[in-house]
Design a protein around this motif. Structure first.
Motif, PDB file in Angstrom:
ATOM      1  N   LYS A 519       0.817  -1.195   0.000  1.00  0.00           N
ATOM      2  CA  LYS A 519       0.000   0.000   0.000  1.00  0.00           C
ATOM      3  C   LYS A 519       0.862   1.260   0.000  1.00  0.00           C
ATOM      4  CE  LYS A 519      -3.562   2.187   2.727  1.00  0.00           C
ATOM      5  NZ  LYS A 519      -3.996   2.313   4.112  1.00  0.00           N
ATOM      6  N   ASN A 520       1.830   1.236   0.900  1.00  0.00           N
ATOM      7  CA  ASN A 520       2.724   2.411   0.991  1.00  0.00           C
ATOM      8  C   ASN A 520       3.445   2.662  -0.307  1.00  0.00           C
ATOM      9  OD1 ASN A 520       2.069   2.964   3.577  1.00  0.00           O
ATOM     10  ND2 ASN A 520       3.786   1.834   4.464  1.00  0.00           N
ATOM     11  N   THR A 521       4.002   1.598  -0.826  1.00  0.00           N
ATOM     12  CA  THR A 521       4.771   1.746  -2.050  1.00  0.00           C
ATOM     13  C   THR A 521       3.897   2.266  -3.168  1.00  0.00           C
ATOM     14  OG1 THR A 521       5.906  -0.238  -1.316  1.00  0.00           O
ATOM     15  CG2 THR A 521       6.439   0.566  -3.509  1.00  0.00           C
ATOM     16  N   ARG A 522       2.687   1.731  -3.207  1.00  0.00           N
ATOM     17  CA  ARG A 522       1.790   2.150  -4.271  1.00  0.00           C
ATOM     18  C   ARG A 522       1.494   3.639  -4.158  1.00  0.00           C
ATOM     19  NH1 ARG A 522      -2.669  -0.743  -3.125  1.00  0.00           N
ATOM     20  NH2 ARG A 522      -3.610   1.151  -2.341  1.00  0.00           N
ATOM     21  N   GLU A 523       1.254   4.037  -2.927  1.00  0.00           N
ATOM     22  CA  GLU A 523       0.975   5.468  -2.747  1.00  0.00           C
ATOM     23  C   GLU A 523       2.162   6.318  -3.171  1.00  0.00           C
ATOM     24  OE1 GLU A 523      -0.323   5.800   1.258  1.00  0.00           O
ATOM     25  OE2 GLU A 523      -2.313   5.044   0.747  1.00  0.00           O
ATOM     26  N   ASP A 526       2.384   6.359  -6.868  1.00  0.00           N
ATOM     27  CA  ASP A 526       1.369   7.233  -7.432  1.00  0.00           C
ATOM     28  C   ASP A 526       1.781   8.687  -7.347  1.00  0.00           C
ATOM     29  OD1 ASP A 526      -0.081   5.081  -8.020  1.00  0.00           O
ATOM     30  OD2 ASP A 526      -1.572   5.324  -6.405  1.00  0.00           O
ATOM     31  N   GLY A 527       2.321   9.008  -6.199  1.00  0.00           N
ATOM     32  CA  GLY A 527       2.795  10.404  -6.024  1.00  0.00           C
ATOM     33  C   GLY A 527       3.851  10.756  -7.041  1.00  0.00           C
ATOM     34  N   GLU A 530       2.490  11.078 -10.419  1.00  0.00           N
ATOM     35  CA  GLU A 530       1.762  12.326 -10.582  1.00  0.00           C
ATOM     36  C   GLU A 530       2.722  13.473 -10.823  1.00  0.00           C
ATOM     37  OE1 GLU A 530      -0.866  13.074  -7.396  1.00  0.00           O
ATOM     38  OE2 GLU A 530      -1.873  14.700  -8.452  1.00  0.00           O
ATOM     39  N   GLU A 585      -4.433  -3.455  -8.744  1.00  0.00           N
ATOM     40  CA  GLU A 585      -4.651  -2.388  -7.773  1.00  0.00           C
ATOM     41  C   GLU A 585      -6.033  -2.491  -7.182  1.00  0.00           C
ATOM     42  OE1 GLU A 585      -3.392   1.435  -9.189  1.00  0.00           O
ATOM     43  OE2 GLU A 585      -4.258   2.439  -7.456  1.00  0.00           O
ATOM     44  N   LEU A 589      -6.987  -3.010  -3.486  1.00  0.00           N
ATOM     45  CA  LEU A 589      -7.828  -2.053  -2.786  1.00  0.00           C
ATOM     46  C   LEU A 589      -9.028  -2.746  -2.177  1.00  0.00           C
ATOM     47  CD1 LEU A 589      -7.807   1.115  -5.030  1.00  0.00           C
ATOM     48  CD2 LEU A 589      -7.031   0.919  -2.687  1.00  0.00           C
ATOM     49  N   GLU A 592      -7.974  -4.552   0.762  1.00  0.00           N
ATOM     50  CA  GLU A 592      -7.762  -3.592   1.852  1.00  0.00           C
ATOM     51  C   GLU A 592      -9.093  -3.133   2.403  1.00  0.00           C
ATOM     52  OE1 GLU A 592      -5.279  -0.527   0.270  1.00  0.00           O
ATOM     53  OE2 GLU A 592      -3.659  -1.987  -0.001  1.00  0.00           O
ATOM     54  N   LYS A 672      -7.983   7.833 -11.145  1.00  0.00           N
ATOM     55  CA  LYS A 672      -6.647   8.215 -10.711  1.00  0.00           C
ATOM     56  C   LYS A 672      -5.633   7.892 -11.796  1.00  0.00           C
ATOM     57  CE  LYS A 672      -4.046   6.034  -7.770  1.00  0.00           C
ATOM     58  NZ  LYS A 672      -3.770   5.179  -6.617  1.00  0.00           N
TER      59      LYS A 672
END
Lengths: 1676, 209
Positions: A519-523, A526-527, A530, A585, A589, A592, A672
């Protein structure tokens, strides 16, 4: 005549009258003088009538009316006098018209039109009054009425009155005009011209016809005696004045009345009053000056005290201390205005006691224009109280005792760091120096005020691109994606493997962790994605803007071009990938969300249970309640708690968690992805920025752009390099390129001495003449591993907050900038950029890094920290201050707050470049009488400036020419040369690089010390200025004699210069002090025991050339070498016969004489006979100070030496001429030995007296030193240790100069700082003081000053130190002598010479060996330390010796015998040696203690050196004050450099050549021939001499024999006289001087040949022993 | 000599040390010397001198020396303008020769006749007992050199006591000052305006002459 002109005249008249009034008040007391203005009755008469007509006008004055009554009263009193006058009145009336017609008519005119102008004049008289016109008019009307009444009334009185008034008027008139002339000079030219010129003399003219008919006796008298000048008249008038005492009384009375009147006068009429009063007053005087008065002679009169007081009353004014009403202080009809009330800032007034203030106000009010001192509020204008309310120093609330002991300050001695020693010696710098290379390669501006809009965009683009590249390089997205995939795979694998089985607890835990990680890595990914996306977007956007701008402005300014490279991708796979990604993803998700849901659900359930339980409770409660109350019914039970629930603490019913729908998740994910990710199948865009575009030419651009480009071209950039905040270098100025890049490419090699703390680069912009600092860049000090080769260039960003604005295309900086018209996208750009540079440690030639070892610079790792500290951004602070100022309501006008307000103002206005300085002397510019360039250019100004700076060359420069062209450039040559030499090391002069360095270093120390001294010499003590008798010590009868004052005169000089040094005095000292000089006569003319009389000391300031002489008294000599008979030689010499005859008498003969040479002046004594001659002669040598500077400092630094040479006079017969004339004789002189005494020694000792050892050469060809006569056997023991010749001398300076002791003492008072314990220092001071008091004349040293200028305890200098191993042998006795010789070979340089006698610096042994120069103390310390190393018992003796004065010797104890070593000569003496130069022993020093000699005697012969017994010596450290264990300042071990043979040989050759040249130079008349054979033979001898000198010098005699024989064998029948000179080597100069003083070159024989050989023997550490063998050969 | 381009200017000083007014002392004599800067050189005349001893008359309180001064300086630079330094000596009660006053004054800067009155002072003993002993032994404190009164350096360490006045008349003639670019102002004859603080004293004394 009623014209405006007339009215003006009228005005003037009034003004004059007013001035008259004023002057009258002042002049009233000078009544006597005024009377004097009217010398005779005749005069008074004429003045009466001449002013008669004026009375009319004065009567017209309106104010006069008020005086009528008073006047009438007075009339009575004056009757008597008037009667006298009435007789004379008739003629006066007759000629009323005569005197000055124009005046009369004008006065008439003015009289007529007086009414109207008087109004105006009245108004003008009170210009300050704010009264209205109306009141004015009212006043005038009243006045007019009064005037009319007065006219009718006054008509009757007029006849009598007029004369009276006019007389007074007349008398005053000249005064008026005179004072008038000062006020308005042109005014009186019209009206008063006739009178303006009216001195009394002139006035007599028109009145003559009147007086002609009756010339009285006194008139005649007056006529002849009168001088037409003030003073004589005064005299006559004095007489007349004295004659009538009554008159004065009356006068006083009148004045009294007048005063009363004045005080009663209404203010309105005040002005008009006064003239009348005067008139009457003056009237009185005039009336009295009748003819009788002048003839009357009366006795001197007495003025009573009271009368006197009355008379002086108008003079004296005593201001009352009563409060002055405000109305009096303010202009009329004005209400006081208080500025405070109006909101203006008024500072706090100084507190003055009210009575004082009142007095002051009263006083001011009396003054002219007193009102101007009062402010609008009716108080005296004053500045606000300048004293601050609170002291600016923070108060100390706690006394020291109350202070927390942890906060207590305590004093610690500063620690001496190694680095000060490191940097101290320039010589060391050669060996280990460090180098920092600062490479400033270039500079790029990311914003500059001269950027055009396009540039702004371009730089933005470039920045974005840079960012893009940076990201690309790091490629975080990729990395994170990979990581994510990896994690996913692992997780999937895990699940796949374990899906079937039950998952263990641990595994579950791991899966949870993994999913968290995912989850962390994905976030993160994504950042990053972006960011990438937005970066790319903005890149494209900026590029589009740029393109649009280029389109719009129709020219191109920047070469940037952005290409977007498309990278097509396989659509299919891409889409698959994309979908897969999205799916995974979504899946994640979902999982999660599921987990989340589960947790939430469980939470919910728990809460729900709780809630239910609670509700049940509630219900049961309610039921109970119902039963009790029974009235509350039909209420919904279920909801019952709701309305009344709130009072209870029940939890609310929890919400059921919702489960996230899959659809929404999918939707979210897709959204997203669409936002931050490339669409599947879409080409990958890779931007590429190139600078390949073309920039539009200047012609194509609009004017604004052209202007901007011009501006850019004008700017230059340079960078200053600051090392430890000191500027060390700067780059060249480079032009700013159009693309705002600057390339410097310069590398600076900084040779550093101090620890690096910071390196700062300052970027400067150069606009023609103006430099502005753009920014400072702090560069970290590199670690020592960063060397020039391996360092990389780093970029340092900088920015500046300067504000700049232009009217051309340049966008400026610090100003808002907008690209769109509506200013919506305002940005403020500040100048910023990047400086690329590189700092590294240098690499030496042989790849040795020039970096200090790590421990050497502790600052290095702090460097980063230092640099990180950037100047605080002021914005936040300012805001806070502003708020605070608002809250506390600071008075913006209060000057106390000015700085705060200023700051706020600056901050709010955005003007940041407020000057951070203020000028102390802002008007200085105006006072510069020439510009700086002019001053620098002018040679004359330069000369004057240098002289006033006391630059040595010019300090005493006299007669600076008045014109520029007369100052020749030559004047500066010496000075400039010296300046240049300071930088350059002149190896030619010093022959040796090391010595040159040392000399330079010494020179630097010397300059520093001299500078200190110059500063100190401007501080005066009372004793420098005033000679004062010291308080006599009554018990000891120690009355110091004070030099008589005018004996310092030139006349007395003559007397003092008389060569009688031995003046006889008796014991009349005491009596003489009592002033009975008569007893001088009774003094015995030749007392039995004559004493040298103390001469007066002369301060050096009033001396000039030729005033100073050196007196050398040569008494006798002992044991002069005698001529050796040249028997055994083949050809008997002409002298042989004589010698033969003498042989019988005295065995051998010598005819010595003494030649004294000083400053190349040579004087000689007569010739005496025999080896023990007695001359008893006095020689006077003139002395010239360098630069004609006879100041103490200059005299002390005189380096010249007095050479006292003993010669043998040899008379030789020339060969008889052919024609049989009598044989000619020729006198030859042969040098036998010399004594050198430096002038500085003589100067500081003021006289030198004693027997000195003559330095005789080791070998003296043709002479023998043997004096082993059998009859000398008795003295054998005495002479056991000292061999050689001795000479007894007395040397002094005439007149006796004040030695510079006072200066030294003064320096002592300046106190050198110290690292010693304070207690120890105090004890040392006490000890020294006790020594000075108890044992005067015994030198005592406990502390010394080291080279750093710090006081060091003396025992620290003593420590066993190893001598150079080369000179050591195995015999201890030999070693001692060897070592002593080695020490004596180190050149001696008195500190007095090097430091102008200011201070005595003790260097440590290693410094001494490095500097290779020092005075006796250094030699002694080194020798003592060597002896200690050799295991001897050794002490340092501080004592006095001849000729050095205060000196240091070494004492050793060997086999029960004490030996005294002279360290500078290497000689040693037994304790009981008669000729020991040590005269007095002050104290002994070793490593443990200092002992003061407290025995009765000081002479080494008569004292015991045993310090272990406490009898004769007082120790410094004793039982009560023990030795604190002082560590030594000396190094643990001395390191020697080996002897350099090749350098010695080279030096030898150069020296030989130089000496040869010099000898030829000194013999300009004759040819100088060199005998090569002899020279080579001599050269051969020299090394053996060195050997011999080492070997105790015992074999010298044999050696001489050997030399002689050898030379005789070699050279046959030549007569040889010669000798070797030996000395320590310091410089060439002394050697040349020594050779010159022997006078070998003076031989005048034609067939003379010379031989010269030089030998330089090197010792370790560059100590050189120089031998010069000189011989002259005469062919016989 | 009379070049149009002179390199020095000349300052000729004539005059006399007229006399002094020392109310309590008698039998005084005066020594004078000139102190001048480095760019100055006396060309003719005596740089220092000593007057006769004068005692007061029966009536007059004034000591008259009438000692002529005549010296010519040449210089290139007005800096260090010459000063006349006077020191007055006389016997005390015990017959010891003690100093009665020091004084210095710049030679007037304008040509013409000038009458100047120099206030005189002597250094004070450092403490009171010393004052007594110095009086007793006739060894008053003195300046190491009378010339120190012509310079300001170091004066802050001394304390002095004022003594009396000496009147000096200067007649100044200058040459070539203007040509070298120095303007010493209009030549005013100062006898019309008596100068100095003690002008009253001087005129009064004049009547007594």
């Amino acid at each position: 005549m009623a014209s405006p002109g007339a009215s003006a005249i009228r005005d003037k008249l009034r003004k004059q009258r007013r001035t008259l009034q004023e002057t009258f008040v002042k002049l009233k007391h000078e009544g006597d003088d005024e009377q004097a203005l009217v010398p005779s009755s005749g005069l008074s008469e004429e003045s009466q009538h001449s002013t008669m007509n004026e009375t009319q006008s004065s009567e017209d004055d309106p104010g006069e009316t008020l005086k009528r009554t008073l006047r009438a009263q007075r009339q009575m009193r004056r009757k008597k006098l008037l009667e006298k006058l009435s007789a004379q009145n008739s003629p006066v009336e007759d000629i009323e018209e005569i005197p000055s017609v124009p005046l009369h008519s004008e006065d008439e005119g003015t009289g007529k039109i007086s009414k109207v102008p008087s109004l105006t004049s009245l108004a003008s008289k009170a210009p300050k009054s704010r009264a209205s016109q109306q009141s004015d008019r009212f006043v005038t009307r009243r006045l007019e009425e009064k005037l009319k009444a007065a006219r009718s009334q006054g008509e009757s009185l007029r006849l009598q009155e007029a004369s009276v008034v006019a007389a007074g008027r007349r008398r005053d008139r000249p005064k008026v005009t005179r004072s008038d002339r000062e006020v308005d000079s042109d005014a009186d030219s019209s009206q008063f011209l006739p009178q303006a010129a009216s001195t009394r003399v002139k006035f007599r003219g028109p009145t003559e016809p009147v007086e002609r008919n009756r010339v009285t006796a006194d008139e005649a008298y007056n006529f002849f005696t009168i001088n037409f000048e003030v003073q004589p008249e005064e005299k006559t008038s004095k007489k007349s004045r004295k004659s009538s005492k009554e008159r004065k009384r009356e006068e006083a009375q009148v004045q009294e009345e007048e005063d009363e009147e004045r005080s009663q006068d209404p203010s309105q009429d005040h002005d008009e009053d006064e003239p009348l009063v005067q008139d009457e007053d003056g009237n009185v005087f005039v009336l009295e000056q009748t003819s009788k008065d002048f003839l009357e002679v009366k006795s001197a009169e007495y003025i009573g005290l009271r009368a006197f007081a009355v008379r002086h009353r108008p003079l004296i004014f005593t201001p009352s201390s009563r409060t002055v009403p405000t109305s009096a202080k303010l202009p009329e009809n004005m209400t006081p205005r208080y500025l405070e009330d109006e909101g203006l800032y008024v500072g706090e007034r100084l507190t003055v006691s009210p009575s004082n203030e009142n007095i002051l106000e009263n006083r001011i009010l009396r003054m002219e224009e007193g009102a101007k001192w009062f402010g609008d509020d009716g108080r005296i204008i004053s500045l606000p109280d300048p004293i601050k309310e609170s002291s600016s120093r923070p108060p100390l609330f706690h006394m020291e005792d109350d202070l927390d002991p942890a906060l207590q300050t305590f004093y610690m001695k500063p620690l001496q760091s190694k680095h000060t020693n490191l940097s101290i010696c320039a010589a060391d710098a050669v060996l280990g120096d460090y180098q920092l290379d600062v490479d400033v390669s270039g500079l790029i501006f990311s914003h500059h005020p001269l950027f055009s809009r396009e540039h702004v965009l371009a730089s933005r683009l470039a920045q974005l691109y840079d960012q893009y590249l940076n990201r690309q390089r790091n490629n975080l997205t990729e990395h994170l994606t990979d990581k994510l995939n990896g994690l996913r795979n692992t997780m999937r694998n895990m699940l796949e493997i374990h899906s079937e089985q039950n998952l263990s607890q641990a595994l579950q835990q791991r899966i949870v962790e993994y999913s968290m990680e995912v989850k962390n890595t994905r976030e993160l990914r994504d950042g990053e994605q972006e960011k990438d996306r937005t970066l790319l977007k903005s890149l494209v956007k900026v590029w589009k803007e740029l393109k649009a701008l280029r389109e719009h402005q129709r020219f191109i300014n920047t070469p940037y071009k952005l290409f977007l490279r498309r990278e097509t991708v396989d659509r299919e796979s891409d889409e698959r990938e994309y979908e897969k990604d999205i799916l995974s993803e979504v899946w994640e998700l979902e999982a999660e969300a599921e987990v989340d849901y589960q947790t939430k659900l469980s939470e919910y359930k728990k809460q729900l249970d709780e809630w239910k339980a609670w509700r049940k409770k509630q219900k049961s409660k309610k039921k109970k309640r119902k039963k009790k109350a029974q009235d509350e019914t039909e209420e919904d039970d279920q909801e019952a708690s709701e309305p009344e629930g709130p009072p209870d603490e029940g939890p609310s019913k929890p919400d059921t968690p919702e489960k996230l729908e899959l659809d929404t998740i999918v939707k979210q994910v897709r959204e997203k992805a669409a936002r931050i990710r490339r669409k599947p199948g879409e080409a990958i865009l890779i931007p590429e920025l190139t600078a390949s575009g073309n920039v539009s030419e200047g012609e194509l651009c609009p004017r604004g752009e052209v202007a901007r480009r011009h501006e850019v071209a004008r700017r230059f950039i340079f960078v200053k390099i600051l090392y430890n905040d000191k500027e060390v270098s700067q780059t060249n100025s480079f032009p700013l390129n159009p693309d705002f890049r600057v390339h410097f490419g310069q590398i600076f090699n900084l040779r550093i001495v101090n620890c690096p703390r910071s390196i700062t680069l300052q970027v400067f912009e150069d606009l023609g003449s103006l430099y502005t600092m753009l920014a400072e860049v702090y560069v970290p000090v590199p670690p020592s591993s960063v060397l020039a080769g391996n360092s990389s260039i780093e970029e340092f960003e900088f920015s500046s907050n300067q504000r700049e604005m232009f009217d051309h295309e340049g966008v400026g900086s610090g100003v808002p900038l907008s690209f769109t018209g509506d200013a919506s996208d305002n940005v403020i750009l500040l100048t910023s950029g990047k400086l690329s540079c590189c700092v590294s440690w240098g690499v030496g030639e042989d790849n040795v890094p020039l970096a200090p070892p790590l421990s050497q610079h502790p600052g290095a790792h702090h460097g980063g920290q230092y640099d990180a500290v950037s100047p605080l951004a002021p914005s936040g602070n300012v805001k806070k201050i502003g708020e605070w100022a608002m809250q506390s309501r600071l008075d913006p006008n209060d000057p106390v707050n000015a700085s705060v307000m200023q700051m706020l103002k600056v901050a709010s206005s955005g003007q940041v470049s407020a000057p951070d300085f203020f000028r102390l002397e802002q008007l200085q510019e105006e006072f510069n009488f020439a510009s700086d360039e002019e001053l620098a250019r002018s040679r004359r100004f330069r000369l004057l400036a240098l002289r006033s700076q006391e630059v040595p060359e010019f300090r005493n420069y006299k007669y600076v020419p008045s014109r520029e062209r007369e100052v020749s450039e030559k004047v500066f040559q010496g000075y400039e040369k010296r300046l240049k030499e300071g930088e350059m090391i002149d190896t030619k002069e010093h022959l040796d690089f090391h010595r040159a360095l040392v000399a330079k270093y010494l020179q630097k120390i010397r300059e520093a010390v001299i500078h200190r001294f110059l500063l100190a010499s401007h501080h005066f003590l009372l004793s420098d200025m005033v000679i004062e008798e010291e308080m006599p010590c009554f018990g000891g009868a120690r009355l110091r004699r004070v030099p008589d004052r005018h004996l310092r005169d030139s006349t007395e000089f003559l007397e003092m210069r008389s060569p009688k040094l031995l003046k006889m005095t008796g014991r009349a000292e005491m009596l003489k002090i009592l002033g009975l000089n008569l007893f001088h006569l009774a003094e015995p003319k030749r007392p039995l025991r004559p004493q040298r009389k103390e001469r007066k000391k002369v301060t050096a300031q009033n001396l000039s050339d030729g005033d100073i002489k050196l007196l050398v008294n040569i008494l006798r000599a002992y044991d002069i070498p005698v001529r050796r008979s040249q028997g055994g030689k083949a050809g008997p010499s002409p002298q042989g016969a004589i010698q033969g005859s003498d042989w019988l008498v005295n065995h051998v003969q010598v005819r010595p004489f003494v030649e004294v040479s000083f400053q190349r002046n040579v004087f000689q004594t007569t010739t005496a006979d025999g080896p023990n001659p007695c001359w008893n002669e006095e020689l006077q040598l003139p002395f010239r100070a360098p630069n004609d500077d006879y100041s103490v400092a200059s005299l002390q630094s005189v380096k010249d030496e007095v050479f006292i040479n003993i010669f043998d006079e040899v008379v030789r017969e020339m060969g008889a001429r052919e024609n049989g004339e009598s044989p000619q004789t020729r006198v030859e002189k042969h040098w036998l030995g010399s004594v050198k005494i430096p002038f500085s020694t003589i100067y500081s000792q003021s006289r030198i007296e004693g027997t000195f050892k003559v330095k005789t050469p080791a070998v003296l060809l043709g002479y023998s030193k043997e004096r082993s006569q059998p009859n000398a056997g008795v003295y054998e023991s005495v002479h056991s240790l000292c061999q050689g010749a001795f000479i007894t001398l007395f040397i002094t300076i005439e007149p006796l100069l004040q030695p510079g002791e006072s200066i030294r003492e003064k320096i002592k008072e300046l106190k050198f700082d110290s690292q010693e314990d304070e207690r120890l220092l105090q004890a040392a001071e006490r000890f020294e003081r006790a020594a000075a008091e108890g044992f005067p004349g015994r030198p005592c040293a406990t502390t010394a000053v080291d080279l750093n200028g710090k006081t060091v305890f003396i025992t620290r200098y003593i420590r066993p130190l190893n001598p150079p191993p080369e000179i050591m042998s195995d015999q201890p006795q030999e070693d001692a002598i060897q070592v002593a010789r080695f020490v004596s070979l180190i050149p001696s340089l008195p500190d007095k010479v090097s430091f102008s006698g200011i201070c005595d610096l003790w260097s440590t042994c290693d410094q001494f060996l490095m500097l290779l120069a020092g005075d006796e103390e250094e030699h002694a310390v080194l020798l003592c330390n060597y002896f200690l190393f050799l295991g001897k018992k050794a002490w340092l003796i501080i004592g006095t010796a001849v000729p050095e004065g205060l000196s240091a010797y070494v004492l050793t104890l060997e086999q029960g015998r004490y030996l005294i070593w002279n360290p500078s000569s290497g000689q040693y003496y037994g304790q009981y040696d008669t000729f020991c130069p040590l005269q007095a022993v002050g104290c002994l020093v070793n490593a443990d203690n200092v002992w003061l000699n407290i025995q009765e005697h000081v002479s080494p012969m008569r004292i015991s050196f045993d310090v272990s017994r406490g009898v004769g010596w007082r120790p410094f450290f004793n039982r009560f004050f023990t030795h604190p264990g002082l560590s030594s300042v000396q190094p643990e071990e001395l390191v020697y450099r080996g002897s350099d043979k090749t350098a010695a040989v080279e030096l030898q050759e150069r020296m030989e050549k130089l000496l040869r040249d010099k000898v030829m130079e000194w013999r300009p008349q004759r040819p100088t021939r060199w005998n090569r054979y002899c020279s080579s033979a001599l050269k051969h001898f020299l090394p053996s001499l060195e050997q011999c000198a080492v070997a105790l010098g015992s074999g010298a005699h044999d050696l001489a024999e050997g030399h002689r024989h050898e030379l005789e064998n070699l050279l046959g029948d030549n007569r040889i006289s010669g000798f070797p000179l030996h000395m320590a080597f310091s410089e060439m100069g002394p050697i040349v001087e020594a050779v010159h003083s022997t006078g070998v070159h003076t031989i005048q024989t034609s067939n003379v040949e010379f031989a010269l050989a030089v030998y330089v023997h090197p010792y370790p550490n560059n100590v050189l022993s120089v031998w010069v063998y000189l011989a002259s050969l005469v062919r016989s | 000599m009379a070049t149009s381009n002179p390199s020095v200017f000349l300052l000729s000083v004539n005059g006399q040390i007229e006399g002094a007014n020392f109310p309590c002392y008698d039998d005084l004599y005066c020594k004078y010397c000139f102190v001048y800067g480095q760019d100055w050189m006396p060309t003719t005349g005596l740089e220092e001198g000593i007057t006769q001893i004068t005692c007061k008359g029966r009536q007059s309180q004034k000591l008259i020396w009438n000692f002529p001064l005549d010296i010519t300086f040449k210089s290139t630079n007005p800096s260090g303008w010459p000063q006349l330094v006077l020191s007055v000596y006389g016997p005390d009660v015990f017959g010891n020769d003690v100093v009665r006053g020091y004084g210095a004054i710049h030679i007037p800067l304008t040509p013409g006749k000038h009458k100047r009155t120099l206030p005189m002072f002597v250094p004070e003993p450092t403490w009171r007992l010393q004052k007594f002993t110095s009086w007793l032994w006739g060894r008053r404190p003195e300046y190491t050199d009378p010339k120190v009164v012509a310079q300001g350096e170091g004066r802050e360490v001394t304390r002095v006591c004022s003594q009396g006045f000496v009147t000096v008349i200067f007649n100044i003639i200058m040459k070539d000052m203007k040509k070298l670019g120095y303007d010493s102002g209009p030549s005013t004859s100062s006898n019309a305006q008596p100068c100095g603080t003690a002008s009253g004293w001087s005129t009064e004394e004049q009547t007594n002459l």
